[in-house]
Design a protein around this motif. Sequence first.
Motif, short mmCIF file in Angstrom:
data_model
loop_
_atom_site.label_atom_id
_atom_site.label_comp_id
_atom_site.label_asym_id
_atom_site.label_seq_id
_atom_site.Cartn_x
_atom_site.Cartn_y
_atom_site.Cartn_z
N TYR A 1 -28.37 -26.57 -21.43
CA TYR A 1 -28.46 -27.95 -21.11
C TYR A 1 -27.16 -28.02 -19.86
O TYR A 1 -26.02 -27.85 -20.37
CB TYR A 1 -27.86 -28.73 -22.24
N LEU B 1 -32.48 -32.92 -27.77
CA LEU B 1 -31.76 -31.60 -28.19
C LEU B 1 -31.87 -31.41 -29.66
O LEU B 1 -31.73 -29.95 -30.03
CB LEU B 1 -30.80 -31.59 -27.15
N ILE C 1 -37.45 -31.22 -21.75
CA ILE C 1 -37.14 -30.47 -22.79
C ILE C 1 -38.37 -30.21 -23.83
O ILE C 1 -38.51 -29.02 -24.11
CB ILE C 1 -36.11 -31.37 -23.86
N SER D 1 -29.01 -32.20 -16.14
CA SER D 1 -28.93 -33.52 -16.52
C SER D 1 -28.73 -34.44 -15.32
O SER D 1 -28.20 -33.96 -14.23
CB SER D 1 -27.80 -33.58 -17.49
N ILE E 1 -31.46 -37.91 -24.47
CA ILE E 1 -31.52 -36.47 -24.35
C ILE E 1 -30.62 -35.73 -25.62
O ILE E 1 -31.20 -34.76 -26.12
CB ILE E 1 -30.53 -36.26 -23.13
N MET F 1 -24.17 -35.99 -22.64
CA MET F 1 -25.64 -36.16 -22.57
C MET F 1 -25.84 -37.78 -22.99
O MET F 1 -25.26 -38.24 -23.69
CB MET F 1 -26.30 -35.30 -23.13
N ARG G 1 -24.86 -26.25 -24.58
CA ARG G 1 -24.30 -27.07 -23.55
C ARG G 1 -23.38 -26.53 -22.63
O ARG G 1 -22.34 -25.88 -22.83
CB ARG G 1 -23.28 -27.90 -24.54
N GLY H 1 -24.94 -30.26 -18.34
CA GLY H 1 -24.80 -31.52 -18.61
C GLY H 1 -23.72 -32.16 -17.80
O GLY H 1 -23.36 -31.50 -16.88
#
Length: 330
Positions: free
Chosen positions: A245, A261, A232, A223, A257, A253, A273, A247
């Motif tokens: 992810y 997800l 993604i 990210s 995004i 996020m 995450r 993050g």
Amino acid sequence: MKKNIVILATGGTISGTAACETETLNYTAAVLQVENLIAQIPSLTNIAHITGEQILQVDSCDMTIELWLMLSKRIQELLASPAVDGVVVTHGTDTMEEMAYFLNLTVKSKKPVVLVGAMRPANAISADGPMNLYNGVALAIHPASTGKGILVTLNDTINCGRDVTKTNTALQDTFKSPDLGYLGYIQGGIPHFYRCPTRIHTFCSQFDINGLNQLPRVDVIYSYVGSDPALIKAAVTAGAQGLIYAGLGNGGMAAAIKEALVDSAAKGIVVVRSSRSGSGVVTRNGAVDDDTAGFVVADSLNPQKARILLMLALTATREPEDIQRMFWEY
């Protein structure tokens, strides 16, 4: 009585050479054979019976899942023999932390397994490889190393396979455990432990790689400001069964995004995450309502290690609740 230690060599900087002894940054990795590494340290035979095996010869950037599986199975074979008391693996530092955690989850033995490497090539002034390898053997023969999972030693420190990460591109003290610190130190060839790993590992692990030649595809989505969901969608199109992810902060996020997800999770792709921060615990239902979204949180695992756990978890289940339990336990 001396213990029997097998040194499995895989390549890396520890077996690399440079054009001259003052060159420490531009060199060729994975040149010297295991017998050359052992010959650099005559005193190894004073502390253990040493056997060397050149199982691979690669830069660790070229490690693959197939090679991970092969190496883990070979270590398992060796440790199953009563003639082997422990294994030391020489490995490149770029992906050492990933190999360490993979082995931590897949090798089923209480016997010591120690990973060592080097930040300077073998022919450099003050090459660190020989001392790291000597310390690796000293750690592998020490009774206190039994049952502690995969250990990593460089620069006189002891780290556990779950927590350790490479923190600097070139310095010799690059390997650290940012949240919890070292397990201990090695002084004068003697390991001193100050704490023990508490998460499930090695001989208690539920993961079985026998019969596996590959693992489910899991991709890492990093990210940043202005992140686009295109990556993604591309990962899902390429066949990813799971997404990690990396993050912002506590796994935060952007709205676009999150939408992508959530849509992926609704299609049965497991979304975990993690954080790009480098340390800390990602809070469940903190930055995101994970229960509603159907997400899993990585606890304190960095993205690259969260990927390893998710790949192995997907060999057993696709249920986010079960996978979340694994992230709390491992």
